[in-house]
Scaffold this motif. Structure first.
Motif, PDB file in Angstrom:
ATOM      1  N   PHE A 180       2.339   2.840  13.200  1.00 47.90           N
ATOM      2  CA  PHE A 180       1.894   1.714  12.542  1.00 47.90           C
ATOM      3  C   PHE A 180       1.945   1.856  10.867  1.00 47.90           C
ATOM      4  O   PHE A 180       2.203   1.165  10.056  1.00 47.90           O
ATOM      5  CB  PHE A 180       0.471   1.252  12.829  1.00 47.90           C
ATOM      6  CG  PHE A 180      -0.179   0.013  12.204  1.00 47.90           C
ATOM      7  CD1 PHE A 180       0.773  -1.161  12.135  1.00 47.90           C
ATOM      8  CD2 PHE A 180      -1.463   0.055  11.807  1.00 47.90           C
ATOM      9  CE1 PHE A 180       0.229  -2.402  11.431  1.00 47.90           C
ATOM     10  CE2 PHE A 180      -2.035  -1.103  11.214  1.00 47.90           C
ATOM     11  CZ  PHE A 180      -1.321  -2.228  11.102  1.00 47.90           C
ATOM     12  N   THR A 181       1.377   3.231  10.517  1.00 44.13           N
ATOM     13  CA  THR A 181       1.424   3.535   9.161  1.00 44.13           C
ATOM     14  C   THR A 181       2.634   3.879   8.595  1.00 44.13           C
ATOM     15  O   THR A 181       2.892   3.266   7.195  1.00 44.13           O
ATOM     16  CB  THR A 181       0.462   4.858   8.840  1.00 44.13           C
ATOM     17  OG1 THR A 181      -0.941   4.547   9.323  1.00 44.13           O
ATOM     18  CG2 THR A 181       0.512   5.431   7.489  1.00 44.13           C
ATOM     19  N   ARG A 182       3.481   4.319   9.028  1.00 44.55           N
ATOM     20  CA  ARG A 182       4.894   4.401   8.910  1.00 44.55           C
ATOM     21  C   ARG A 182       5.843   3.051   8.752  1.00 44.55           C
ATOM     22  O   ARG A 182       6.391   2.766   7.655  1.00 44.55           O
ATOM     23  CB  ARG A 182       5.874   5.276   9.901  1.00 44.55           C
ATOM     24  CG  ARG A 182       7.380   5.622   9.324  1.00 44.55           C
ATOM     25  CD  ARG A 182       7.902   6.242  10.603  1.00 44.55           C
ATOM     26  NE  ARG A 182       7.090   7.445  11.375  1.00 44.55           N
ATOM     27  CZ  ARG A 182       6.848   7.533  12.620  1.00 44.55           C
ATOM     28  NH1 ARG A 182       7.780   6.586  13.260  1.00 44.55           N
ATOM     29  NH2 ARG A 182       6.116   8.617  13.017  1.00 44.55           N
ATOM     30  N   ALA A 183       5.525   2.035   9.650  1.00 45.62           N
ATOM     31  CA  ALA A 183       5.964   0.717   9.461  1.00 45.62           C
ATOM     32  C   ALA A 183       5.408   0.092   8.062  1.00 45.62           C
ATOM     33  O   ALA A 183       6.129  -0.572   7.494  1.00 45.62           O
ATOM     34  CB  ALA A 183       5.718  -0.016  10.646  1.00 45.62           C
ATOM     35  N   LEU A 184       4.289   0.359   7.907  1.00 44.41           N
ATOM     36  CA  LEU A 184       3.577  -0.281   6.513  1.00 44.41           C
ATOM     37  C   LEU A 184       4.394   0.188   5.430  1.00 44.41           C
ATOM     38  O   LEU A 184       4.450  -0.228   4.362  1.00 44.41           O
ATOM     39  CB  LEU A 184       2.160   0.115   6.421  1.00 44.41           C
ATOM     40  CG  LEU A 184       1.152  -0.575   7.606  1.00 44.41           C
ATOM     41  CD1 LEU A 184      -0.416  -0.098   7.676  1.00 44.41           C
ATOM     42  CD2 LEU A 184       1.139  -2.234   7.424  1.00 44.41           C
ATOM     43  N   GLU A 185       4.641   1.609   5.461  1.00 47.36           N
ATOM     44  CA  GLU A 185       5.217   2.318   4.329  1.00 47.36           C
ATOM     45  C   GLU A 185       6.403   1.669   4.331  1.00 47.36           C
ATOM     46  O   GLU A 185       7.040   1.596   2.746  1.00 47.36           O
ATOM     47  CB  GLU A 185       5.170   3.910   4.776  1.00 47.36           C
ATOM     48  CG  GLU A 185       3.942   4.619   4.455  1.00 47.36           C
ATOM     49  CD  GLU A 185       4.146   5.933   5.056  1.00 47.36           C
ATOM     50  OE1 GLU A 185       5.196   6.371   5.505  1.00 47.36           O
ATOM     51  OE2 GLU A 185       3.125   6.855   5.021  1.00 47.36           O
ATOM     52  N   GLU A 186       7.390   1.595   5.178  1.00 45.62           N
ATOM     53  CA  GLU A 186       8.840   1.234   4.968  1.00 45.62           C
ATOM     54  C   GLU A 186       8.734  -0.282   4.577  1.00 45.62           C
ATOM     55  O   GLU A 186       9.637  -0.699   3.867  1.00 45.62           O
ATOM     56  CB  GLU A 186       9.235   1.109   6.294  1.00 45.62           C
ATOM     57  CG  GLU A 186       9.619   2.499   6.789  1.00 45.62           C
ATOM     58  CD  GLU A 186      10.135   2.552   8.508  1.00 45.62           C
ATOM     59  OE1 GLU A 186      10.242   1.515   9.083  1.00 45.62           O
ATOM     60  OE2 GLU A 186      10.631   3.646   8.701  1.00 45.62           O
ATOM     61  N   ALA A 187       7.640  -1.213   4.928  1.00 46.83           N
ATOM     62  CA  ALA A 187       7.674  -2.702   4.263  1.00 46.83           C
ATOM     63  C   ALA A 187       7.013  -2.649   2.869  1.00 46.83           C
ATOM     64  O   ALA A 187       6.541  -3.649   2.307  1.00 46.83           O
ATOM     65  CB  ALA A 187       6.670  -3.547   5.203  1.00 46.83           C
ATOM     66  N   ARG A 188       6.483  -1.303   2.318  1.00 43.75           N
ATOM     67  CA  ARG A 188       5.996  -1.236   1.288  1.00 43.75           C
ATOM     68  C   ARG A 188       4.538  -2.449   1.021  1.00 43.75           C
ATOM     69  O   ARG A 188       4.473  -2.889  -0.043  1.00 43.75           O
ATOM     70  CB  ARG A 188       6.742  -1.364   0.134  1.00 43.75           C
ATOM     71  CG  ARG A 188       7.762  -0.162   0.065  1.00 43.75           C
ATOM     72  CD  ARG A 188       8.615  -0.472  -1.201  1.00 43.75           C
ATOM     73  NE  ARG A 188       7.902   0.133  -2.302  1.00 43.75           N
ATOM     74  CZ  ARG A 188       7.802   1.116  -2.688  1.00 43.75           C
ATOM     75  NH1 ARG A 188       8.057   2.294  -1.988  1.00 43.75           N
ATOM     76  NH2 ARG A 188       6.839   1.394  -3.823  1.00 43.75           N
ATOM     77  N   PRO A 193      -4.757   1.466  -5.609  1.00 47.12           N
ATOM     78  CA  PRO A 193      -4.080   1.570  -6.791  1.00 47.12           C
ATOM     79  C   PRO A 193      -3.378   2.926  -6.779  1.00 47.12           C
ATOM     80  O   PRO A 193      -4.071   3.838  -6.329  1.00 47.12           O
ATOM     81  CB  PRO A 193      -5.367   1.575  -7.642  1.00 47.12           C
ATOM     82  CG  PRO A 193      -6.186   0.579  -7.268  1.00 47.12           C
ATOM     83  CD  PRO A 193      -6.195   1.207  -6.016  1.00 47.12           C
ATOM     84  N   GLY A 194      -2.439   2.889  -7.036  1.00 53.14           N
ATOM     85  CA  GLY A 194      -1.151   4.315  -7.306  1.00 53.14           C
ATOM     86  C   GLY A 194      -0.755   4.714  -5.813  1.00 53.14           C
ATOM     87  O   GLY A 194      -0.059   5.618  -5.785  1.00 53.14           O
ATOM     88  N   ASP A 195      -1.099   3.778  -4.820  1.00 51.11           N
ATOM     89  CA  ASP A 195      -0.458   4.171  -3.599  1.00 51.11           C
ATOM     90  C   ASP A 195       0.248   2.827  -3.165  1.00 51.11           C
ATOM     91  O   ASP A 195      -0.387   1.649  -2.959  1.00 51.11           O
ATOM     92  CB  ASP A 195      -1.586   4.507  -2.454  1.00 51.11           C
ATOM     93  CG  ASP A 195      -0.925   4.630  -1.075  1.00 51.11           C
ATOM     94  OD1 ASP A 195       0.104   4.581  -1.046  1.00 51.11           O
ATOM     95  OD2 ASP A 195      -1.919   5.343  -0.291  1.00 51.11           O
ATOM     96  N   ALA A 196       1.477   2.928  -2.889  1.00 48.89           N
ATOM     97  CA  ALA A 196       2.576   1.697  -2.586  1.00 48.89           C
ATOM     98  C   ALA A 196       2.306   1.095  -1.234  1.00 48.89           C
ATOM     99  O   ALA A 196       2.511   0.188  -1.082  1.00 48.89           O
ATOM    100  CB  ALA A 196       3.715   2.098  -2.861  1.00 48.89           C
ATOM    101  N   THR A 197       1.356   1.942  -0.425  1.00 50.89           N
ATOM    102  CA  THR A 197       1.412   1.422   0.916  1.00 50.89           C
ATOM    103  C   THR A 197      -0.015   1.620   1.515  1.00 50.89           C
ATOM    104  O   THR A 197      -0.830   2.413   0.937  1.00 50.89           O
ATOM    105  CB  THR A 197       2.241   2.119   2.149  1.00 50.89           C
ATOM    106  OG1 THR A 197       1.853   3.553   1.933  1.00 50.89           O
ATOM    107  CG2 THR A 197       3.621   1.992   1.759  1.00 50.89           C
ATOM    108  N   ALA A 198      -0.667   0.811   2.481  1.00 51.52           N
ATOM    109  CA  ALA A 198      -1.800   0.783   2.932  1.00 51.52           C
ATOM    110  C   ALA A 198      -1.875   1.610   4.045  1.00 51.52           C
ATOM    111  O   ALA A 198      -1.004   2.054   4.679  1.00 51.52           O
ATOM    112  CB  ALA A 198      -2.266  -0.755   3.554  1.00 51.52           C
ATOM    113  N   THR A 199      -3.050   2.564   4.265  1.00 50.63           N
ATOM    114  CA  THR A 199      -3.194   3.053   5.253  1.00 50.63           C
ATOM    115  C   THR A 199      -3.562   2.214   6.741  1.00 50.63           C
ATOM    116  O   THR A 199      -4.189   1.418   6.548  1.00 50.63           O
ATOM    117  CB  THR A 199      -4.539   4.022   5.154  1.00 50.63           C
ATOM    118  OG1 THR A 199      -4.149   4.768   3.816  1.00 50.63           O
ATOM    119  CG2 THR A 199      -4.721   5.050   6.360  1.00 50.63           C
ATOM    120  N   GLY A 200      -2.918   2.748   7.808  1.00 50.20           N
ATOM    121  CA  GLY A 200      -2.968   1.956   8.851  1.00 50.20           C
ATOM    122  C   GLY A 200      -4.039   2.559   9.878  1.00 50.20           C
ATOM    123  O   GLY A 200      -4.440   3.660   9.860  1.00 50.20           O
TER     124      GLY A 200
END
Length: 410
Positions: A180-188, A193-200
């Motif tokens: 889930f977290t990896r998918a969030l990272e890929e979808a940006r 602040p300072g982190d392009a993705t949410a933690t899942g």
């Protein structure tokens, strides 16, 4: 920020999180209530409320007012900001998924359902979930500060793995949180602040439903809350003890679906027979009523529609309802004997059974339980639509509730 407000806020900085949670759960609808709940001065409560407002989390009514018939100085009303940030919440079930954007206060801003066969590869369905969430964020223009996922499986802590996805084709031990977290990272999808993705975050769907009902629904105020429900397949249970979700030593507590309620009943996925999981879910109801599940709607929708439209007309449907109520009551009575809850909430098809013939269900529980005989346990229907989604959002909101300033400003 003025020096006076700064000094007041510094004294109340540790109260930011508790203050936000009080507004979030509806326990502080006014600044006076916030002052009383926090045990701080009016000036400190005012500074804390103003800071939460500056973060875009709550609104403070600029014109204080008092309810009719009250005495004393009017107080500013507090509410979650309807235009504030949101979290992405998602639920995967046997018939598909639903993604949603959820604001503070458990308010669902937008939803996107996705139905169909859930792939054996969790990465495929979770990718679809996140894509649906990304489209919601793009269409609403809202800021996302976290993401939570509800799955029909116990989720081991701290690994975040689904260890018994019985009604999905996923492998045991699927690393759902990592995927889930990896998918969030890929979808940006944005996070702090300072982190392009949410933690899942990921957890069991019924545990999250219980968390949502306790904070925002029919479980408010309960100290020992038992939640049992069946959605699309299987039966789940959750327990809130002393106001906190009880998950056991590793997140696997309260697998109520595997209580035996008919020793000669259907074979269960766990290896036993006659478990709640296979005796009181929508598929069990359809089989008891002599009906075939149709592909046009989910098992849950088909069962609920049949009960609502045919219970008074079709003896087979009435008998099926009574059979499931008796089995459910037997299982709940055992849980009451063991847990002694002060409230029971039923969700999904179980809610429909309660609303159809609550008198019969309560009679079975009372007849079969020691505590039921000595004093009735309130049995209530769940009050939140999509409570597992709201619970997934609660999980995603928790870092903000713990530290609003740190989570939103870094």
């Amino acid at each position: 920020m003025t020096p006076t407000r700064t000094s007041k806020l510094e004294r109340g900085r540790g109260a930011l999180g508790p203050a936000l949670e009080l507004v979030h759960t509806g326990r502080a609808p006014t600044r006076a209530a916030l002052t009383a709940e926090l045990g701080v001065t009016r000036a400190t409560a005012g500074a804390v409320a103003a800071e939460l407002e500056s973060l875009g989390l709550i609104t403070v009514d600029s014109r204080p007012g008092a309810a009719s018939g009250t005495q004393g100085r009017p107080s500013h009303r507090l509410a979650v900001d309807p235009e504030g940030p949101v979290v992405l919440a998602a639920q995967v079930h046997a018939d598909g998924f639903r993604a949603a954007l959820v604001g503070l206060g458990g308010q669902i801003v937008a939803t996107a359902p996705g139905c169909g066969t859930v792939a054996a590869d969790p990465a495929q369905i979770l990718g679809e979930v996140v894509d649906a969430g990304a489209r919601l964020l793009e269409s609403t223009g809202r800021r996302c500060v976290g993401a939570g996922l509800a799955v029909p499986s116990a989720v081991a802590e701290p690994e975040g793995t689904a260890i018994n996805p019985l009604h999905l084709a996923w492998e045991v031990g699927a690393p759902v949180r990592e995927i889930f977290t990896r998918a969030l990272e890929e979808a940006r999808i944005g996070g702090p602040p300072g982190d392009a993705t949410a933690t899942g975050f990921a957890a069991n769907d019924i545990n999250l439903a219980a968390l949502a009902e306790h904070r925002h629904g029919a479980g408010r105020g309960a100290q020992h809350l038992l939640v049992v429900g069946t959605g699309h397949r299987g039966v789940g249970g959750a327990l809130v003890l002393d106001g906190r979700l009880h998950t056991g030593s590793s997140g696997l507590a309260l697998e109520v679906g595997h209580l035996t309620v008919d020793p000669d009943g259907r074979p269960c996925h766990c290896g036993s027979r006659g478990c709640l999981d296979v005796e009181t879910d929508p598929l069990a109801f359809l089989e008891a009523a002599g009906r075939e599940p149709g592909p046009e709607v989910s098992l849950l929708e088909r069962s609920q529609e049949m009960i609502n439209t045919e219970y008074d007309k079709d003896p087979a449907v009435r008998t099926a309802v009574e059979t499931l109520i008796d089995r459910l009551g037997l299982g709940l009575a055992g849980l009451v004997n063991i847990l002694n809850p002060d409230r029971i909430i039923l969700g999904g098809l179980h809610r429909t059974l309660l609303e159809t013939d609550g008198e019969r269900l309560r009679a079975v529980i009372a007849d079969r339980s020691l505590w039921g005989r000595s004093g009735s346990v309130p049995v209530l229907p769940s009050s939140l639509q999509h409570n597992s989604l709201v619970g997934a959002a609660e999980m995603a909101w928790q870092p903000v509730l713990d530290d609003p300033l740190g989570a939103l400003t870094g």
